[in-house]
Design an enzyme around this catalytic site. Structure first.
Site, PDB file in Angstrom:
ATOM      1  N   LEU A 102       0.854  -1.172   0.000  1.00  4.56           N
ATOM      2  CA  LEU A 102       0.000   0.000   0.000  1.00  4.56           C
ATOM      3  C   LEU A 102       0.896   1.230   0.000  1.00  4.56           C
ATOM      4  CD1 LEU A 102      -2.701  -0.945   2.694  1.00  4.56           C
ATOM      5  CD2 LEU A 102      -2.935  -1.043   0.203  1.00  4.56           C
ATOM      6  N   ASP A 103       0.512   2.254  -0.762  1.00  7.17           N
ATOM      7  CA  ASP A 103       1.280   3.495  -0.759  1.00  7.17           C
ATOM      8  C   ASP A 103       1.295   4.097   0.638  1.00  7.17           C
ATOM      9  OD1 ASP A 103       1.628   3.206  -3.479  1.00  7.17           O
ATOM     10  OD2 ASP A 103      -0.086   4.479  -3.989  1.00  7.17           O
ATOM     11  N   SER A 104       2.257   4.969   0.881  1.00  8.12           N
ATOM     12  CA  SER A 104       2.380   5.554   2.220  1.00  8.12           C
ATOM     13  C   SER A 104       1.133   6.349   2.614  1.00  8.12           C
ATOM     14  CB  SER A 104       3.627   6.441   2.312  1.00  8.12           C
ATOM     15  OG  SER A 104       3.543   7.524   1.403  1.00  8.12           O
ATOM     16  N   THR A 106      -1.917   5.576   1.652  1.00  8.70           N
ATOM     17  CA  THR A 106      -3.085   4.685   1.631  1.00  8.70           C
ATOM     18  C   THR A 106      -3.185   3.950   2.965  1.00  8.70           C
ATOM     19  OG1 THR A 106      -2.865   4.369  -0.757  1.00  8.70           O
ATOM     20  CG2 THR A 106      -4.186   2.758   0.444  1.00  8.70           C
ATOM     21  N   HIS A 185      -0.088   2.380  -8.674  1.00 12.37           N
ATOM     22  CA  HIS A 185      -1.037   3.463  -8.397  1.00 12.37           C
ATOM     23  C   HIS A 185      -2.344   3.263  -9.167  1.00 12.37           C
ATOM     24  CE1 HIS A 185       2.315   6.531  -7.106  1.00 12.37           C
ATOM     25  NE2 HIS A 185       2.068   5.601  -6.203  1.00 12.37           N
TER      26      HIS A 185
END
Length: 233
Positions: A102-104, A106, A185
């Site tokens: 997961l992105d930072s 998210t 993304h």
């Protein structure tokens, strides 16, 4: 299994360190302090305490984290804290890894494990494991917007349209989006391609496993048998 080997398998250090841990009197089983690191025990179902912290022997680790914003899914984070900072040291030492990333920015459901086959089964593009996100949109959307996502949108550098497996507006600016790929993304790019912008992003389900309401942000817990079965479909 000898106690020193068992403790090593659970992430409490090298065999030498685990022997010293036992000899120092930091291990108890059923309330009894054990000081023989070579004691043979039945590992399955074994409950024990190390420095008064309760543990249970688990051949493989399967856990979930309610990931907060500002944490990177990396052992060597570049700009923020790593998600491993949310876990007890023994879990980090035994080698658990994020099941996908997961992105930072998210939040939400992040699975972690030291079972390579489990990780591969959930992240392989061929398996098409569904992942559902609650998406905060910048602009109010309508049914035409969700239909675009279901029909497929064109992402830069892609040779075919990318379709959502599910898209439902629960509020004009809140979308539940389900995808089965793990492209870079992907949710943000799909929403942008459909003419909107992601303002907040939270993963709320993987496979048939939903993020529990009673798991606070920043906390973790073991997956139960039913939860493990749900996530594997």
């Amino acid at each position: 299994m000898q106690l020193d080997r068992l403790l090593q398998s659970q992430g409490f250090g090298s065999r030498k360190e685990c022997r010293q841990l036992v000899r120092n009197g930091w291990l108890t089983i059923n309330g009894e302090r054990i000081e023989d690191p070579f004691l043979e025990v039945e590992p399955v179902g074994l409950r024990f305490e190390v420095d008064d912290e309760p543990w249970e022997y688990r051949e493989k680790a399967y856990l979930m984290v309610n990931k907060p914003e500002g944490y990177e899914c990396s052992r060597d984070p570049m700009f923020n804290k790593g998600v491993f900072a949310l876990l007890p040291e023994p879990l980090v030492e035994r080698g658990v890894q994020p099941v996908g990333r997961l992105d930072s920015d998210t939040t939400g459901l992040l699975l972690m494990s030291d079972d390579g086959q489990f990780i591969h089964a959930l992240t392989s593009p061929k398996r098409k494991v569904p992942k559902t996100y609650r998406v905060g949109l910048k602009h109010a959307a309508d049914a035409a917007f969700t239909q675009k996502l279901l029909d497929g949108v064109w992402l830069n550098d892609e040779t075919e349209a990318t379709q959502a497996a599910g898209a439902e507006l629960v509020e004009p600016t809140v979308l539940l989006l389900t995808i089965t790929e793990g492209k870079y993304h992907q949710v943000k790019r799909m929403v942008a391609a459909a003419g909107n912008r992601v303002e907040a992003l939270c993963r709320v389900a993987v496979g048939g496993l939903a993020l529990p309401d009673d798991l606070p942000e920043g906390e973790w817990r073991w997956l139960g048998e039913a939860e493990l079965a749900a996530v594997q479909g």
